[in-house]
Scaffold this active site. Structure first.
Site, PDB file in Angstrom:
ATOM      1  N   ARG A 142      21.403 -27.377  -4.810  1.00 24.50           N
ATOM      2  CA  ARG A 142      21.591 -28.435  -5.805  1.00 24.50           C
ATOM      3  C   ARG A 142      21.533 -29.756  -5.060  1.00 24.50           C
ATOM      4  NH1 ARG A 142      25.914 -28.717 -10.610  1.00 24.50           N
ATOM      5  NH2 ARG A 142      24.203 -27.498 -11.465  1.00 24.50           N
TER       6      ARG A 142
ATOM      7  N   HIS B 170      16.148 -28.706 -13.977  1.00 25.83           N
ATOM      8  CA  HIS B 170      17.228 -27.713 -13.915  1.00 25.83           C
ATOM      9  C   HIS B 170      16.683 -26.397 -14.497  1.00 25.83           C
ATOM     10  CE1 HIS B 170      21.099 -26.129 -13.370  1.00 25.83           C
ATOM     11  NE2 HIS B 170      21.820 -26.846 -14.207  1.00 25.83           N
TER      12      HIS B 170
ATOM     13  N   GLN C 136      18.985 -23.517 -15.702  1.00 27.27           N
ATOM     14  CA  GLN C 136      19.598 -23.808 -16.995  1.00 27.27           C
ATOM     15  C   GLN C 136      18.617 -23.494 -18.123  1.00 27.27           C
ATOM     16  OE1 GLN C 136      22.876 -25.089 -17.588  1.00 27.27           O
ATOM     17  NE2 GLN C 136      22.272 -24.339 -19.581  1.00 27.27           N
TER      18      GLN C 136
ATOM     19  N   ASP D 189      23.273 -33.236 -23.737  1.00 31.52           N
ATOM     20  CA  ASP D 189      23.798 -33.209 -22.362  1.00 31.52           C
ATOM     21  C   ASP D 189      24.524 -34.543 -22.164  1.00 31.52           C
ATOM     22  OD1 ASP D 189      24.267 -32.740 -19.643  1.00 31.52           O
ATOM     23  OD2 ASP D 189      22.188 -33.099 -19.026  1.00 31.52           O
TER      24      ASP D 189
ATOM     25  N   CYS E 230      24.363 -27.822 -21.944  1.00 28.40           N
ATOM     26  CA  CYS E 230      24.393 -27.143 -20.646  1.00 28.40           C
ATOM     27  C   CYS E 230      25.788 -27.114 -20.035  1.00 28.40           C
ATOM     28  CB  CYS E 230      23.416 -27.814 -19.688  1.00 28.40           C
ATOM     29  SG  CYS E 230      23.764 -29.578 -19.471  1.00 28.40           S
TER      30      CYS E 230
ATOM     31  N   ARG F 204      23.862 -18.067 -18.065  1.00 33.60           N
ATOM     32  CA  ARG F 204      23.398 -18.539 -16.753  1.00 33.60           C
ATOM     33  C   ARG F 204      23.395 -17.362 -15.765  1.00 33.60           C
ATOM     34  NH1 ARG F 204      23.782 -23.800 -15.099  1.00 33.60           N
ATOM     35  NH2 ARG F 204      22.832 -22.919 -13.223  1.00 33.60           N
TER      36      ARG F 204
HETATM   37  N1   CP Z   1      25.214 -26.503 -16.441  1.00 32.46           N
HETATM   38  C1   CP Z   1      25.497 -26.562 -15.111  1.00 32.46           C
HETATM   39  O1   CP Z   1      24.623 -26.535 -14.249  1.00 32.46           O
HETATM   40  O2   CP Z   1      26.834 -26.625 -14.812  1.00 32.46           O
HETATM   41  P1   CP Z   1      27.450 -26.943 -13.385  1.00 32.46           P
HETATM   42  O3   CP Z   1      27.110 -28.360 -13.056  1.00 32.46           O
HETATM   43  O4   CP Z   1      28.934 -26.741 -13.556  1.00 32.46           O
HETATM   44  O5   CP Z   1      26.865 -25.984 -12.390  1.00 32.46           O
HETATM   45  N1  NVA Z   2      22.191 -33.868 -16.471  1.00 31.66           N
HETATM   46  C1  NVA Z   2      23.391 -33.389 -15.824  1.00 31.66           C
HETATM   47  C2  NVA Z   2      23.437 -31.883 -15.886  1.00 31.66           C
HETATM   48  C3  NVA Z   2      24.639 -31.240 -15.256  1.00 31.66           C
HETATM   49  C4  NVA Z   2      24.578 -29.749 -15.300  1.00 31.66           C
HETATM   50  C5  NVA Z   2      23.440 -33.888 -14.396  1.00 31.66           C
HETATM   51  O1  NVA Z   2      22.402 -33.906 -13.726  1.00 31.66           O
HETATM   52  O2  NVA Z   2      24.518 -34.273 -13.942  1.00 31.66           O
END
Ligand code: CP
Ligand code: NVA
Length: 305
Positions: free
Chosen positions: A102, A129, A132, A223, A263, A291
């Protein structure tokens, strides 16, 4: 399948295979447990940002499949700062059988994949993502029995989650609509690119007004208004986004049996109300659980053979 970096790396048949495998692994999980096909395999999980779902769903997914996962926090690796991304990729490839990361910059995902000798999974970047989105289409398919022909509307910021969702929807033949405030649109090039991947005549349309975007939609998705890394813009965004809140009034314009997805994490009272998040349209928690089931299919495809 060599890596899992972006939804558009996969054809409709590839995505359908992953969804089918996810369904089978989910069934197997609840019928006594998965077979330990990943015994002896360890997934390195590199996080430059916080996480609940991504971290826990990958960790549990690996355990259920007989393998293990190693969590590396933002403080430990210093991806691209303490050490170059290429060197992190080379070193981790010597210890672990796959890398999930990430990151802030999508470029870092691509560099990991370039320099690792093991599979790399995108666990969220500024651009996308895909894990997701795979769970999202699995959740849509569970409710409607299909994805093709449905209308999926995303309301809010034209962000990473919206981009991957759009790609997964149109590749699987669902129409995608997005309503964003001016200045927060999905780039025209992203919309055009998605149209190139569409099957079954699926369309992509962008709106400023959320009401026509939501009209008769089968799935409504939102989101957070401020993604991780954009915290300095929070106050500005809080002024612009309120007309895009997913509340009962907006949901009333959708199909009677519309499914609401998010999400998570949610900022309740901002992009979604409690009434909607906990109401009869909400599928937020089956979606979060999916997920794990969807990612098991990815792990299986990358590592089981
Ligand atoms: N939706 C998602 O990716 O959640 P987290 O940021 O908690 O991993
Ligand atoms: N758009 C959000 C998604 C988190 C799962 C971010 O990037 O923070």
């Amino acid at each position: 399948m060599q890596h899992f970096l972006d939804i558009t790396d996969f054809s409709r048949a590839d995505l359908e295979d992953l969804l089918q495998l996810a369904v089978e692994l989910k069934r197997e999980h609840f019928a006594g447990g998965n077979r330990p096909v990943l015994r002896g395999k360890v997934l390195a999980m590199v996080f430059q940002k916080p996480s609940l779902r991504t971290r826990v769903s990958f960790d549990m997914g690996m355990r259920h499949l007989g393998g293990d996962a190693l969590y590396l926090s933002p403080a430990e690796i210093g991806l691209g700062k303490r050490e170059s991304v290429a060197d992190v990729a080379r070193v981790l490839s010597g210890y672990c059988q796959a890398i999930m990361a990430r990151v802030f910059q999508h470029e870092h995902i691509l560099q990991l994949a370039q320099y690792a000798s093991v599979p790399v999974i995108n666990g969220l970047s500024d651009a996308s993502h895909p894990c997701q989105a795979l769970a999202d289409v699995l959740t849509i398919q569970e409710k409607f029995g299909k994805v093709e022909g449905l209308t999926v509307t995303f309301v809010g910021d034209g962000n990473n989650v919206a981009r991957s969702l759009m790609q997964a929807c149109v590749i699987l033949g669902a129409n995608f609509r997005i309503a964003t405030p001016p200045g927060y649109e999905m780039a025209e090039s992203d919309l055009e690119n998605a149209r190139k991947f569409a099957t079954a005549g699926a369309t992509v349309s962008a709106f400023i007004d959320p009401i026509p975007a939501v009209e008769n939609a089968d799935v409504l998705y939102t989101d957070v208004w401020t993604s991780m890394g954009q915290e300095a813009e929070t106050a500005q965004r809080l002024q612009v986004f309120p007309p895009y809140q997913l509340n009962s009034a907006l949901v009333s314009h959708a199909s009677r049996d519309a499914q609401v997805l998010h999400c998570l994490p949610a900022h309740r009272g901002e992009e979604i109300t409690d009434e909607v998040a906990d109401g009869r349209h909400s599928w937020l928690f089956p979606q979060a659980e999916n997920r794990m089931h969807a990612q098991k299919a990815v792990l299986h495809q990358l590592l089981a053979n």
